[in-house]
Design an enzyme around this catalytic site. Structure first.
Site, PDB file in Angstrom:
ATOM      1  CD  GLU A 189     -10.462  -1.661  -7.826  1.00  3.95           C
ATOM      2  OE1 GLU A 189      -9.387  -1.462  -7.237  1.00  3.95           O
ATOM      3  OE2 GLU A 189     -11.577  -1.427  -7.296  1.00  3.95           O
ATOM      4  CD  GLU A 242     -14.400  -5.465  -0.820  1.00  6.40           C
ATOM      5  OE1 GLU A 242     -13.184  -5.416  -0.579  1.00  6.40           O
ATOM      6  OE2 GLU A 242     -14.994  -4.552  -1.424  1.00  6.40           O
ATOM      7  CD  GLU A 275      -3.047  -0.987   0.191  1.00  4.76           C
ATOM      8  OE1 GLU A 275      -3.074   0.038  -0.523  1.00  4.76           O
ATOM      9  OE2 GLU A 275      -3.877  -1.906   0.082  1.00  4.76           O
ATOM     10  CG  ASP A 320      -5.634  -7.309  -7.670  1.00  2.00           C
ATOM     11  OD1 ASP A 320      -4.525  -7.545  -7.159  1.00  2.00           O
ATOM     12  OD2 ASP A 320      -6.490  -6.593  -7.117  1.00  2.00           O
TER      13      ASP A 320
END
Length: 718
Positions: free
Chosen positions: A373, A355, A114, A261
């Site tokens: 996204e 989610e 992150e 991803d």
């Protein structure tokens, strides 16, 4: 001001939010709490409490708080977004705040992943924008690469995480003490996710190229090399969690969502940014495996990396919504359009993407964190196709955000899409990504202060110049040579071309979408609200797209019926049904009166236990657990000569829910020749109750306008 309809007021609102945020998110903010006065360092906005979130000042949220480092996260994460919005005065002010106030040596344990994508990426994107504005000579003349110096400092503070025998980084690092220092309070972790280790190359390579220090790119390349070497050679898939010391897989499920991803994303984008074909070669091999095992249009499933024909779960997570955008970069638009349309149908059913949601599009995990996204993929598809449909999708995103997430101090995450309750949470990626993609979706290139085509988006939507590989030479010794033999196609080594993808066929995308328009069985096509042209602050004009106000795409669904013929019904009970886009066309062929039998198992997602009883009869099957076409194949193989599907959603009925046409599973359906209709739950209950009471029930499946006894006044219509 109050938001009007979606895109019209979107740009105006972004300005007020950013102005408020830039004032409240600098390093030190004085707050009063009773008689106590203290200094705090805000990382995120708490939109319900109307204050900043500071780690240690709020209840601990576990791993979620590892994004927070007391380094003004939201301010840094949104620097380049301010430039995209042409808020250049605010950008310059925000850069000054970051340079003067932000410290990166706090005694805080943070997520390496992150911090890399949000803070290092934010500093690099901010530096690239500041340097560009300085070169133009109009502003930022005081700037002396301070953000780049901060990025180098942060890069060095992240490097201790790579001190492992494998080269895969630790998942956490202490900004002041590193990993192995006795004061670091970290370094005991043994595992990391594939995306966590494989999403460093863009930021670290850009930092190396801009600073001239190759150490960052070397470590990021090494981590990618390990992941590539540890792929399952038989399937060319990777798992989700890997041991950072020995490189053994800890979780072997493989998909394109959470945990994996951005590993795939960064292979493709590393080639675009750096020009090293090894990344493209690896991506293409992985992509072939994904399309072979994971992609079952419109679904993207999770499989076992060692046995990829086995699906490991019946739900999908919302992070996979980025994948259609990546497929656009690859030039593979048909599956991108299919999956995006499926996701859009889920948002229409639940307002936002949950989610996690099941393969039958029910809520599996109801939280919605304002993730970007889906908006990202919408932007890419609009850029690739020019189809105004995607502007309407973007408009629906804006309207739902304003209607269901907007609160007085910002936008609040949704705790559960089924109840609409809010969380006191607005992650920095909402401003860094969601605002950026939606603003770009509705903007003309001429309105932007930069040429957006000159940049690649990181996974956090930070802007890195694609010229980096030519203007900044590769770091010595960092070129990886890995020749990979592979089957090539049109887009293996070239960028997608709209001339190739859409030769004289502007309706290409629509023809693909149509098969999935009513996939969830809820709602009609989106009806956009009228769009008007308005001036914003005398500077901006929202993009006027005449097509948006045109009549939305509609589909004529011919109502069908299940008519109960046997005594005591004698045709008087008629149940409204929806047709299928595959199987026998009942508008052109008659089927005749047949007995009905309930399939066993009732969901018909596997071998049929009562095939003897079903043979020559119409099967009743419950919706759920697999696609309609899959059920139909099992039942047709068992000898059924028709299928009536019954909705699993309790209380659904044809009076309140529009009829829809059942669609296939993405594979050819020419093999399915039996007639198929769909009953909502209430109508289905009438039919199953009749079967339980009378045992032998004969029915007709036919278009409703051709029901027996039409006009006789005797029918009991439901």
């Amino acid at each position: 001001g109050t938001a009007n309809h979606g895109a019209i007021r979107w740009k105006m609102f972004t300005c007020s939010i950013f102005e408020r945020n830039s004032k409240s998110s600098s390093r030190w903010q004085k707050k009063e709490l009773g008689s106590r006065c203290f200094l705090i360092h805000d990382d995120e906005l708490m939109p319900l409490s109307c204050r900043g979130r500071v780690r240690g000042q709020e209840p601990n949220r576990g791993d979620i708080d590892d994004s927070l480092g007391k380094f003004s996260l939201t301010l840094i994460d949104t620097l380049d977004t301010l430039v995209v919005l042409n808020k250049l005065d605010e950008f310059e002010d925000a850069v000054r705040k970051a340079v003067q106030d932000v410290r990166l040596d706090n005694d805080v344990v943070v997520s390496v992943f992150e911090t890399n994508i949000r803070v290092l990426g934010g500093l690099l994107g901010g530096h690239v924008m500041a340097d560009l504005l300085r070169q133009r000579g109009e502003r930022m003349q005081w700037y002396r690469d301070e953000l780049l110096h901060m990025a180098k400092e942060l890069g060095h503070r992240l490097l201790p995480a790579f001190n492992t025998t494998s080269g895969l980084p630790y998942p956490k690092v202490n900004l002041r003490y590193g990993v192995l220092n006795p004061l670091s309070r970290t370094g005991t972790e043994s595992d990391t996710c594939t995306a966590c280790a494989g999403t460093m190359i863009l930021e670290f390579a850009a930092l190396s190229r801009l600073s001239g220090n190759s150490v960052f790119e070397e470590h990021a390349r090494k981590a990618l090399d390990v992941l590539w070497e540890r792929r399952q050679r038989g399937s060319d898939l990777v798992g989700t969690v890997i041991n950072i010391h020995n490189g053994e897989w800890v979780r072997r499920d493989s998909g394109v969502g959470a945990g994996i991803d951005s590993y795939y994303e960064y292979l493709m984008k590393a080639y675009i940014l750096l020009g090293d074909s090894v990344f493209l070669d690896r991506f293409n091999i992985h992509y072939s495996a994904i399309m072979k095992y994971i992609s079952q249009p419109p679904l993207l499933l999770n499989v076992h990396m060692h046995n990829p024909t086995v699906s490991v779960r019946s739900w999908m997570d919302s992070l996979l919504a980025f994948f259609p955008g990546l497929q656009v970069l690859r030039g593979d638009l048909k599956p991108a359009i299919e999956t995006h349309e499926m996701l859009y149908q889920v948002t229409k059913q639940h307002k936002f993407l949950p989610e996690a949601f099941t393969t039958e599009f029910r809520v599996h995990w109801g939280q919605h964190l304002l993730r970007p996204e889906f908006a990202e993929s919408t932007y890419y598809l609009y850029k690739a196709t020019g189809d105004p449909y995607y502007l309407r999708v973007g408009q629906s995103i804006v309207e739902k955000l304003n209607a269901y997430a907007r609160v007085p101090c910002g936008f609040a995450a949704v705790q559960d899409v089924r109840t609409g309750t809010h969380e006191d949470r607005m992650d920095s990626f909402f401003l860094a990504e969601m605002f950026k993609y939606l603003y770009l979706l509705f903007s003309e290139k001429s309105q932007l202060p930069i040429d957006i085509d000159d940049y690649i988006f990181t996974t956090e939507a930070h802007l890195l110049p694609v010229s980096l590989s030519t203007t900044q030479p590769a770091c010595q010794g960092n070129t990886t040579v890995f020749p990979v033999p592979q089957e090539e196609d049109l887009f293996t080594h070239s960028c997608p071309s709209t001339e190739t993808l859409f030769p004289n066929n502007p309706s290409f995308a629509k023809t693909i979408r149509d098969g999935y328009k009513y996939l969830t069985g809820v709602g009609r096509a989106f009806h956009p609200l009228p769009i008007r042209c308005v001036r914003l602050h005398g500077v901006y004009r929202v993009k006027l797209v005449a097509e948006v106000s045109q009549a939305p795409e509609e589909e004529v669904v011919v109502p069908h019926a299940v008519q109960l013929i046997s005594p005591p019904f004698l045709g008087r009970t008629v149940l409204t049904a929806g047709p299928a886009k595959f199987g026998m066309d009942l508008t052109k062929q008659e089927h005749g009166v047949r007995h009905i039998v309930k399939a066993s198992p009732y969901t018909a997602c596997g071998p049929i236990d009562n095939a003897v009883e079903l043979k020559g009869r119409i099967a009743l099957a419950l919706r759920g657990d697999c696609m309609f076409a899959a059920k139909a194949r099992w039942l047709q193989g068992a000898g059924a000569i028709g299928v009536i599907f019954i909705d699993h959603r309790e209380g659904s009925n044809s009076d309140e829910t529009p009829l829809f046409q059942m669609v296939g599973d993405g594979d050819p359906t020419e093999d399915l020749t039996l007639p198929l209709v769909f009953l909502f739950s209430r109508e289905g209950a009438v039919l199953t109750a009749a079967l339980e009471e009378h045992h032998n029930v004969d029915v007709l499946m036919l278009p409703k306008e051709r029901q027996l006894g039409q006009g006789g006044g005797q029918s009991k219509k439901r």
